[in-house]
Design an enzyme around this catalytic site. Structure first.
Site, PDB file in Angstrom:
ATOM      1  N   ASP A 223     -12.447  -0.526  -2.593  1.00  0.00           N
ATOM      2  CA  ASP A 223     -12.183  -1.955  -2.528  1.00  0.00           C
ATOM      3  C   ASP A 223     -12.678  -2.662  -3.802  1.00  0.00           C
ATOM      4  OD1 ASP A 223     -11.376  -4.239  -0.771  1.00  0.00           O
ATOM      5  OD2 ASP A 223     -13.465  -4.833  -1.109  1.00  0.00           O
TER       6      ASP A 223
ATOM      7  N   GLU B  86     -16.974  -9.181 -13.052  1.00  0.00           N
ATOM      8  CA  GLU B  86     -17.826  -8.073 -12.602  1.00  0.00           C
ATOM      9  C   GLU B  86     -19.173  -8.529 -12.036  1.00  0.00           C
ATOM     10  OE1 GLU B  86     -18.020  -5.558 -16.071  1.00  0.00           O
ATOM     11  OE2 GLU B  86     -15.875  -5.075 -15.949  1.00  0.00           O
TER      12      GLU B  86
ATOM     13  N   GLU C 149      -8.635  -0.359  -5.815  1.00  0.00           N
ATOM     14  CA  GLU C 149      -7.891  -1.615  -5.704  1.00  0.00           C
ATOM     15  C   GLU C 149      -8.163  -2.448  -6.955  1.00  0.00           C
ATOM     16  OE1 GLU C 149      -7.738  -5.681  -2.991  1.00  0.00           O
ATOM     17  OE2 GLU C 149      -9.630  -4.686  -3.392  1.00  0.00           O
TER      18      GLU C 149
END
Ligand SMILES: *[C@@H]1O[C@H](CO)[C@@H](O)[C@H](O)[C@H]1NC(C)=O
Ligand SMILES: *[C@@H]1O[C@H](CO)[C@@H](O)[C@H](O)[C@H]1NC(C)=O
Ligand SMILES: *[C@@H]1O[C@H](CO)[C@@H](O)[C@H](O)[C@H]1NC(C)=O
Ligand SMILES: *[C@@H]1O[C@H](CO)[C@@H](O)[C@H](O)[C@H]1NC(C)=O
Length: 539
Positions: free
Chosen positions: A238, A194, A262
């Site tokens: 995305d 992340e 995604e």
């Protein structure tokens, strides 16, 4: 007077929210995905496009508008376009930002694809046909600074790069790349995924600090404005797994429309939590099983694994497998025909994407038999195909869209009835989603005949006597076996999508399927009913 106009405005605002497309609206859709730069030129002069160069080839939103008959003619009623915001200009180590995944300014549109008005016209043109617009968006990162491999550890880096509107170092995570082992480990380092940067030293992608409250506010406002200004009906998000999960609920609520993320993973367990923070995800775990089942050559893949992946997502995802994005190809993965050109395998694989629980997505060029392998080869210019509709896969996809629509009108619960599998094995799979029963095999086109043996209850509510194959429109020869079951044969490894002839009009008008040029009525009626329903619930 003042009160009156206030109520009117409130009502209009409310009606707009009410009309925003949500999860239920999208379940019934069928999506055609385009890379805007590669789908259609504004005036088709057959300009060459060398995918290896990774440069802009000239496709635009006006080009998409001009080819809506082509898309709608195959039965699609939604179009997913690549990201629309301004990207970094110039050449990087990986060419230009023709794909759109390198944002530079969130508040302006990418001039290579047209003007802000062109994008609005595309949105209106879709809505006039009763079709939806899905826009691809990137929150996780900005584009690389193409002028230099910059030292992002210095605080002045972002001042000189000036991505907009996130132009200060505090808008980004500290510079370090996601480590390869963060993915490959059996317990992924989610913090690293992340907060680390994507890209590499030649093209580092500044990783947006979505933990910073100012960034959060800015992103939530941005998406709300984008959706409103362009009449966006749904988002494809995305690199969703590269942003903390609890960023997403407020973001998608601000957007106010359907969201599909995604999450690149072959693991249902890893992907599952994302189905609770947004409406839907692209069905990557099933994709890997699907691709492997049909790309390995005749008789070599494993259809049981495809069934197993689907059963796992039905069990673990928030909405089951319903409304997942069901796909076989996209801009990041090699096309199936780069691995096999056995038409039986290709047609079986495509059929799957239409008959499972998810929303079918076809990546442009699949219908024209494109064979590009990994990025950038899989982003071929579609104008080089001539948009020919007299092709086997165009017809196949058109039939599959038609079968799905016929199934929806024959069974009002079709979309929410989870698929079940009848005695799957490595080479054969019977997929039941009443009124459809789809027979898939990876036997390949050189296999003369495949025979299915099905139990007596295989055809929900029927004895199998009036079945047609929606792909060929031929009546199906169903033989009763002595044990009370059925036997059905398929030639040359082809898939069959069976449904009762009596409750479908799936094969009517098959010969002449060119879409009407004048389709405004298809939109006006649902819109009128939608408005009345909204007003009614308001009162
Ligand atoms: C990129 O980096 C170079 C060198 O540090 C700098 O001059 C330039 O302004 C930066 N920004 C863009 C948008 O290229
Ligand atoms: C996970 O990644 C973060 C950020 O890169 C790092 O600080 C942390 O040490 C890593 N944790 C483990 C267990 O490797
Ligand atoms: C095929 O997949 C199933 C389900 O995942 C698995 O149990 C089986 O072992 C696999 N068969 C082969 C030959 O790999
Ligand atoms: C579309 O339909 C309207 C109303 O039915 C009609 O007046 C118009 O000529 C049609 N346009 C086309 C292009 O067929």
């Amino acid at each position: 007077m003042a009160l009156h106009s206030f109520s009117l405005i409130a009502l209009l605002l409310w009606a707009r929210t009410c009309l925003a497309a949500n999860l239920d609206d999208w379940k019934a859709k069928s999506i055609y995905q385009v890379v805007t730069d590669r789908f259609a030129l504004p005036s088709d002069n057959g300009a060459p496009c060398d995918t290896a160069m990774r440069r802009y080839c000239g496709g635009s939103w006006e080009g998409v508008i001009q080819k809506l008959d082509y898309i709608q003619g195959m039965g699609f009623d939604a179009v997913w376009i690549s990201p629309v915001v301004s990207n970094v200009e110039g050449q990087s180590a990986y060419g230009e930002a023709y794909h759109g995944y390198w944002p530079q300014d969130l508040n302006t549109v990418n001039k290579h694809f047209g003007s802000s008005d062109d994008l609005k016209r595309l949105s209106s043109a879709l809505h006039a046909r009763g079709m939806y617009l899905m826009v691809d968006i990137v929150v996780n990162h900005m584009g690389p600074n193409t002028s230099a491999a910059q030292d992002f550890t210095s605080s002045s880096a972002f001042a000189s790069y000036q991505p907009a509107p996130l132009s200060s170092a505090s808008s980004y995570h500290n510079f370090h790349f996601v480590s390869g082992t963060s993915y490959s480990s059996t317990t992924p380092n989610q913090t690293d995924i992340e907060q680390g940067w994507l890209g590499d030293t030649s093209a580092p992608l500044p990783d947006v600090n979505t933990e910073n409250p100012e960034v959060v506010t800015l992103m939530n406002t941005w998406i709300k404005n984008l959706v409103t200004e362009y009449g966006v009906d749904g988002l494809r998000i995305d690199t969703a797994k590269h942003v903390r999960k609890d960023f997403w609920p407020d973001f998608v609520a601000s957007a106010g429309v359907f969201s599909m993320g995604e999450v690149l993973s072959d693991d249902v367990g890893y992907a599952s939590p994302y189905t609770s923070v947004m409406d839907s995800i692209l069905d990557y775990p099933t994709y890997f099983a699907l691709f492997s089942a049909f790309s390995s050559g005749a008789g070599k893949g494993n259809l049981s694994a495809l069934a197993a992946a689907t059963s796992a997502s039905q069990r673990e995802y928030k909405h089951g497998a319903v409304a997942l994005g069901s796909f076989l190809e996209n801009q990041d993965q090699p096309r199936l025909q780069s691995k096999t050109q056995d038409m039986a395998l290709v047609m079986n694989a495509i059929a799957w994407t239409f008959v499972n629980d998810g929303i079918p997505i076809v990546y442009y060029g699949q219908e024209q038999g494109y064979t590009g392998s990994n990025d950038p080869d899989n982003r071929e210019a579609l104008w080089l195909s001539g948009y020919t509709t007299d092709k086997p896969l165009v017809k196949h996809i058109t039939s599959l869209n038609r079968a799905r629509k016929a199934a929806m009108s024959a069974n009002k619960d079709f979309l929410t009835t989870p698929v079940t599998f009848i005695t799957p094995n490595t080479n054969m799979l019977a997929v039941s989603k009443p009124p459809l029963l789809t027979l898939l095999t990876n036997a390949g086109s050189s296999t003369q005949e495949v025979s299915w043996t099905l139990p007596g209850n295989a055809f929900a509510g029927g004895d199998g006597s009036d079945l047609i194959d929606a792909l060929t429109c031929a009546k199906v020869n169903v033989v009763k076996t002595s044990s009370g079951g059925f036997s059905i044969r398929a030639k040359a490894g082809m898939p069959q999508v069976l449904m009762p002839a009596s409750n479908s009009n799936v094969c009517q008008g098959q010969q002449n399927s060119s879409p009407s040029q004048n389709t405004s009525h298809r939109w006006t009626m649902p819109l009128a009913f939608g408005l009345i329903a909204c007003l009614y619930s308001y009162i």
